[in-house]
Design a protein around this motif. Structure first.
Motif, PDB file in Angstrom:
ATOM      1  N   HIS A   1      19.505  24.426   0.110  1.00 52.92           N
ATOM      2  CA  HIS A   1      18.800  24.699   1.402  1.00 52.92           C
ATOM      3  C   HIS A   1      19.586  24.436   2.784  1.00 52.92           C
ATOM      4  CE1 HIS A   1      15.999  25.954   4.488  1.00 52.92           C
ATOM      5  NE2 HIS A   1      15.414  24.510   4.262  1.00 52.92           N
TER       6      HIS A   1
ATOM      7  N   HIS B   1      17.220  17.840   8.058  1.00 53.54           N
ATOM      8  CA  HIS B   1      15.988  18.278   8.363  1.00 53.54           C
ATOM      9  C   HIS B   1      14.918  18.279   7.176  1.00 53.54           C
ATOM     10  CE1 HIS B   1      16.734  22.262   6.813  1.00 53.54           C
ATOM     11  NE2 HIS B   1      15.466  22.427   6.864  1.00 53.54           N
ATOM     12  N   ASP B   2      15.390  18.314   6.105  1.00 57.71           N
ATOM     13  CA  ASP B   2      14.274  18.328   5.008  1.00 57.71           C
ATOM     14  C   ASP B   2      14.409  17.043   3.870  1.00 57.71           C
ATOM     15  OD1 ASP B   2      12.795  20.697   5.518  1.00 57.71           O
ATOM     16  OD2 ASP B   2      14.053  21.968   4.385  1.00 57.71           O
TER      17      ASP B   2
ATOM     18  N   ASP C   1      16.676  27.805   9.550  1.00 64.83           N
ATOM     19  CA  ASP C   1      15.770  27.295   8.521  1.00 64.83           C
ATOM     20  C   ASP C   1      15.115  28.297   7.588  1.00 64.83           C
ATOM     21  OD1 ASP C   1      14.446  25.462   7.158  1.00 64.83           O
ATOM     22  OD2 ASP C   1      13.151  24.722   8.477  1.00 64.83           O
TER      23      ASP C   1
HETATM   24 FE   LIG Z   1      13.927  23.633   5.837  1.00 69.41          FE
END
Ligand SMILES: [Fe+2]
Ligand SMILES: [Fe+2]
Length: 206
Positions: free
Chosen positions: A56, A80-81, A153
């Motif tokens: 992802h 970001h994650d 996203d």
């Molecule tokens: Fe994400």
């Protein structure tokens, strides 16, 4: 000298702290590679989706790259994650803390708030307010975060998307984390750079 003389910080002298400062600088140089390693660790996290968290993250960063986004956006999107590993309940804030000294304020804000914005896509199914993001509606970066979630996203869970691999992004991560932390020329408070750059995107097309 291979370690300090003190056992309590208050007893350290200049020699001790000079020694530690040098060590810290050396350790800091490895930040980018530690982050890349942690990102690979995301592969083991969060099952149930059609792709892993690493997949992802790479897919989101690939979409940012193909949109012509600049290096601050790409690296912020890739990471970001990363908070999913240790901070499942505030993964966005965790990632933002890692990025804050090294990227534009705009990107840090978007990463920090992306969890609240993403809810628009699934809130109704989990009993959460889909419009949670409205609390930021007057914020300068509101539209940037909405675009981040919409284009990079929420749509990056597709196993059939042609995703670039981590080696492609590694030099960008190293470049960003080699910057002087909190440099005003890096943080650029208030500066807004569009997520999409059609001219750059043209050269990066598949
Ligand atoms: Fe994400
Ligand atoms: Fe997230």
């Amino acid at each position: 000298m291979d370690h300090v003389k003190f056992v309590e910080m208050k007893d350290g002298d200049k020699e001790d702290y000079d020694f530690l400062t040098e060590h810290e600088i050396e350790f800091t140089r490895g930040t980018a590679d530690r982050l890349l390693k942690a990102l690979v660790g995301l592969d083991e996290g969060l099952s149930g989706y059609k792709i892993t968290r690493l997949g992802h993250s790479l897919q989101a960063a690939t979409r940012a790259y193909r949109d012509g986004a600049d290096i601050d956006w790409i690296v912020s999107t890739l990471l970001h994650d990363i908070g999913d590993i240790f901070a499942p309940y505030n993964h966005d804030e965790y990632a933002a803390s890692i990025l804050r000294p090294f990227v534009r304020e705009q990107c840090t804000w978007v990463v920090e708030k992306h969890g609240d914005f993403q809810i628009i896509y699934y809130g109704e199914h989990v009993g959460a307010d889909p419009n949670k993001r409205d609390m930021y509606k007057d914020h300068q970066y509101f539209d940037d975060c909405a675009t981040f979630c919409a284009r990079w996203d929420q749509n990056s869970f597709n196993p059939d998307y042609e995703t670039l691999d981590i080696d492609f992004f590694a030099p960008m991560v190293r470049e960003v984390f080699a910057r002087t932390p909190y440099d005003p020329n890096v943080v650029q408070p208030g500066v807004q750079v569009a997520l999409q750059n059609p001219t750059a995107a043209e050269h990066r097309a598949l």
